[in-house]
Design a protein around this motif. Structure first.
Motif, PDB file in Angstrom:
ATOM      1  N   GLY A  87       0.872  -1.092   0.038  1.00 17.27           N
ATOM      2  CA  GLY A  87       0.110  -0.124  -0.020  1.00 17.27           C
ATOM      3  C   GLY A  87       0.783   1.349  -0.109  1.00 17.27           C
ATOM      4  N   THR A  88       0.428   2.268  -0.678  1.00 17.50           N
ATOM      5  CA  THR A  88       1.130   3.563  -0.751  1.00 17.50           C
ATOM      6  C   THR A  88       0.399   4.707  -0.842  1.00 17.50           C
ATOM      7  N   LEU A  89       0.885   5.619   0.008  1.00 12.99           N
ATOM      8  CA  LEU A  89       0.090   6.998   0.042  1.00 12.99           C
ATOM      9  C   LEU A  89       1.074   8.146   0.125  1.00 12.99           C
ATOM     10  N   LEU A  90       0.770   9.455   0.057  1.00 16.20           N
ATOM     11  CA  LEU A  90       1.874  10.685   0.023  1.00 16.20           C
ATOM     12  C   LEU A  90       1.200  11.496   1.062  1.00 16.20           C
ATOM     13  N   VAL A  91       2.024  12.134   2.102  1.00 15.60           N
ATOM     14  CA  VAL A  91       1.552  13.261   2.737  1.00 15.60           C
ATOM     15  C   VAL A  91       2.166  14.333   2.031  1.00 15.60           C
ATOM     16  N   ASP A  92       1.088  15.387   1.745  1.00 21.73           N
ATOM     17  CA  ASP A  92       1.590  16.613   1.247  1.00 21.73           C
ATOM     18  C   ASP A  92       1.560  17.741   2.127  1.00 21.73           C
ATOM     19  N   TYR A  93       2.749  18.198   2.443  1.00 16.86           N
ATOM     20  CA  TYR A  93       2.595  19.483   3.472  1.00 16.86           C
ATOM     21  C   TYR A  93       3.543  20.629   2.671  1.00 16.86           C
ATOM     22  N   TYR A 127      -3.840  26.454   8.018  1.00 16.52           N
ATOM     23  CA  TYR A 127      -3.266  25.443   7.294  1.00 16.52           C
ATOM     24  C   TYR A 127      -3.511  23.932   7.354  1.00 16.52           C
ATOM     25  N   ARG A 128      -3.678  23.099   6.523  1.00 17.39           N
ATOM     26  CA  ARG A 128      -3.689  21.570   6.972  1.00 17.39           C
ATOM     27  C   ARG A 128      -3.149  20.990   5.843  1.00 17.39           C
ATOM     28  N   ALA A 129      -2.159  19.872   6.079  1.00 16.36           N
ATOM     29  CA  ALA A 129      -1.535  18.909   5.379  1.00 16.36           C
ATOM     30  C   ALA A 129      -2.618  17.985   4.830  1.00 16.36           C
ATOM     31  N   ARG A 130      -2.354  17.475   3.706  1.00 21.87           N
ATOM     32  CA  ARG A 130      -3.321  16.361   2.893  1.00 21.87           C
ATOM     33  C   ARG A 130      -2.593  15.002   2.766  1.00 21.87           C
ATOM     34  N   LEU A 131      -3.469  14.108   2.704  1.00 24.40           N
ATOM     35  CA  LEU A 131      -3.266  12.930   2.390  1.00 24.40           C
ATOM     36  C   LEU A 131      -3.320  12.709   0.696  1.00 24.40           C
ATOM     37  N   ARG A 132      -2.691  12.357  -0.189  1.00 19.31           N
ATOM     38  CA  ARG A 132      -2.773  12.171  -1.356  1.00 19.31           C
ATOM     39  C   ARG A 132      -2.245  10.774  -2.023  1.00 19.31           C
ATOM     40  N   GLU A 133      -3.050  10.214  -3.304  1.00 19.60           N
ATOM     41  CA  GLU A 133      -2.760   9.245  -3.872  1.00 19.60           C
ATOM     42  C   GLU A 133      -1.204   9.460  -4.510  1.00 19.60           C
ATOM     43  N   PRO A 134      -0.159   8.778  -4.556  1.00 21.22           N
ATOM     44  CA  PRO A 134       0.978   8.963  -5.135  1.00 21.22           C
ATOM     45  C   PRO A 134       0.799   8.848  -6.930  1.00 21.22           C
ATOM     46  N   LEU A 135       1.443   9.399  -7.576  1.00 25.34           N
ATOM     47  CA  LEU A 135       1.475   9.081  -8.998  1.00 25.34           C
ATOM     48  C   LEU A 135       2.315   7.996  -9.365  1.00 25.34           C
ATOM     49  N   LEU A 179       6.978   5.223  -8.234  1.00 30.67           N
ATOM     50  CA  LEU A 179       5.756   6.055  -7.456  1.00 30.67           C
ATOM     51  C   LEU A 179       6.497   7.541  -7.145  1.00 30.67           C
ATOM     52  N   SER A 180       5.674   8.373  -7.209  1.00 28.39           N
ATOM     53  CA  SER A 180       6.211   9.811  -7.122  1.00 28.39           C
ATOM     54  C   SER A 180       5.025  10.838  -6.710  1.00 28.39           C
ATOM     55  N   ALA A 181       5.413  12.124  -6.309  1.00 31.96           N
ATOM     56  CA  ALA A 181       4.689  12.932  -5.778  1.00 31.96           C
ATOM     57  C   ALA A 181       3.727  13.552  -6.922  1.00 31.96           C
ATOM     58  N   PRO A 182       2.178  13.591  -6.812  1.00 32.59           N
ATOM     59  CA  PRO A 182       1.509  14.481  -7.557  1.00 32.59           C
ATOM     60  C   PRO A 182       1.503  15.950  -7.299  1.00 32.59           C
ATOM     61  N   PRO A 183       0.612  16.576  -8.135  1.00 37.61           N
ATOM     62  CA  PRO A 183       0.733  18.105  -7.911  1.00 37.61           C
ATOM     63  C   PRO A 183       0.298  18.224  -6.476  1.00 37.61           C
ATOM     64  N   PRO A 184       0.634  19.294  -5.785  1.00 38.75           N
ATOM     65  CA  PRO A 184       1.258  20.579  -6.291  1.00 38.75           C
ATOM     66  C   PRO A 184       2.667  20.357  -6.575  1.00 38.75           C
ATOM     67  N   SER A 185       3.277  19.134  -6.148  1.00 35.83           N
ATOM     68  CA  SER A 185       4.660  18.752  -6.700  1.00 35.83           C
ATOM     69  C   SER A 185       4.606  18.889  -8.297  1.00 35.83           C
ATOM     70  N   SER A 186       5.439  19.489  -8.851  1.00 30.58           N
ATOM     71  CA  SER A 186       5.807  19.339 -10.355  1.00 30.58           C
ATOM     72  C   SER A 186       6.788  18.314 -10.704  1.00 30.58           C
ATOM     73  N   GLY A 187       7.753  17.965  -9.776  1.00 33.37           N
ATOM     74  CA  GLY A 187       8.727  16.975  -9.966  1.00 33.37           C
ATOM     75  C   GLY A 187       8.136  15.799 -10.230  1.00 33.37           C
ATOM     76  N   GLY A 188       7.310  15.128  -9.793  1.00 25.37           N
ATOM     77  CA  GLY A 188       6.722  13.814 -10.065  1.00 25.37           C
ATOM     78  C   GLY A 188       6.299  13.613 -11.334  1.00 25.37           C
ATOM     79  N   VAL A 189       5.478  14.648 -11.693  1.00 27.29           N
ATOM     80  CA  VAL A 189       5.090  14.696 -13.277  1.00 27.29           C
ATOM     81  C   VAL A 189       6.141  14.757 -14.076  1.00 27.29           C
ATOM     82  N   ALA A 190       7.161  15.510 -13.849  1.00 27.08           N
ATOM     83  CA  ALA A 190       8.117  15.778 -14.931  1.00 27.08           C
ATOM     84  C   ALA A 190       8.978  14.393 -14.977  1.00 27.08           C
ATOM     85  N   VAL A 191       9.387  13.949 -14.002  1.00 26.47           N
ATOM     86  CA  VAL A 191      10.235  12.814 -13.972  1.00 26.47           C
ATOM     87  C   VAL A 191       9.578  11.739 -14.535  1.00 26.47           C
TER      88      VAL A 191
END
Length: 329
Positions: free
Chosen positions: A58-64, A220-228, A238-250
């Motif tokens: 199982g995977t998840l991403l904490v977006d802070y 302010y609140r952090a979010r739990l998101r589905e990884p890309l 597996l990488s970070a979705p938006p608001p990260s731009s790096g995951g999409v770019a990679v």
């Protein structure tokens, strides 16, 4: 095993594992320790992402990631003539976003850790209060950053010792940071976002022309998101979705490169069999791929909570094929 960009912070993670903590407990300890020992990247006043893969797959991403203050506006980094005032967005009080680190690390710990915030903060508090030997790298970084650090009284006092540069082996103590970490250990993230730390931060922002207010911090609140998710030659990425731009770019880069780069045992153009990472032909392909992905990053990527980000289109294999067709081998 714990890997970090600074040795003492990695050791903080190992300490937590030896005390019975799990990987998330250790990761949070490392992140807080980096705020003490690696000031160029570790932080309480910034933000980030934590990508977690569980033992069961199982995977998840904490977006802070930091967010813009409510008072931010599109022209805030333009001068009176409408020209970009580049330094305003990178240096000083106006450059700061609403910080997410403390909220995000507490969320990760609460959801997937086993230890208390006070327990995982203990190594960072000790490093800040008792100090640690300055490494050659840190001494070099502080000296290199001196032109920026000396412009602000507090950073000049803390990191430059009022003009007396830290030397390798000197003991670096940060008593005020230790006090802040202790307050967080006692009161949790809400102390940072709604308590005395928040009030002090907002007051200093008003004093120096920054935009962050107590309302910004309280909201302010952090979010739990589905990884890309993507694939590359049989591996799941597996990488970070938006608001990260790096995951999409990679993932976009890997899609473009997949048919272009040779398998290690095959010949490649005029390169000898087994062309490796630093062969000129390989560097050329990677550079051309990165040019295209970064152009897309600048044009399309943003915070998906506030703008439409065409993630699926950017990661579509047909779009990768269009990019490949424009690369001159």
């Amino acid at each position: 095993m714990v890997v970090a960009d600074e040795r003492l912070a990695a050791e903080a993670g190992v300490e937590v594992l030896r005390r019975g903590g799990n990987a998330v407990d250790a990761a949070v300890a490392v992140a807080f320790a980096l705020a003490v020992t690696h000031p160029a990247a570790g932080n309480l006043g910034g933000g980030g992402f934590m990508l977690i893969r569980m033992a069961d797959g199982g995977t998840l991403l904490v977006d802070y990631r930091e967010v813009a203050p409510l008072a931010a506006h599109r022209d805030m980094y333009l001068d009176a003539e409408g020209n970009v005032a580049a330094e305003e967005s990178t240096i000083g009080w106006l450059a700061a976003g609403v910080p997410g680190t403390v909220e995000g690390l507490e969320l990760a710990l609460r959801a997937y850790g086993t230890m208390s915030l006070a327990e995982v903060l203990a190594p960072a508090i000790r490093l800040a209060e008792k100090g640690f030997p300055v490494s050659e790298r840190l001494a070099r970084e502080l000296r290199g950053a001196a032109p920026h650090l000396e412009r602000f009284p507090e950073s000049r006092k803390i990191f430059l010792r009022k003009g007396r540069f830290y030397q390798p082996g000197d003991i670096f103590k940060q008593k005020n940071l230790a006090k802040t970490l202790k307050k967080i250990a006692r009161g949790g993230a809400r102390e940072f976002y709604e308590g005395s730390i928040a009030r002090r931060l907002a007051k200093e922002m008003r004093r120096h022309g920054g935009l962050i207010t107590e309302e910004d911090l309280g909201r302010y609140r952090a979010r739990l998101r589905e990884p890309l998710r993507g694939t590359f030659r049989g591996y799941e990425i597996l990488s970070a979705p938006p608001p990260s731009s790096g995951g999409v770019a990679v993932l976009e880069m890997l899609n473009i490169l997949n048919p272009l780069l040779p398998a290690p045992s095959r010949s490649f153009g005029t390169a000898p069999a087994g062309a490796q990472a630093h062969a000129p032909e390989t560097v050329h392909l990677v550079a051309e791929t990165m040019r295209r992905a970064f152009a897309d990053r600048a044009r399309f990527l943003g915070d998906a909570d506030f703008a439409r980000v065409p993630v699926q289109g950017l990661l579509d294999p047909r779009y990768a094929e269009e990019h490949r067709a424009t690369i001159d081998l």
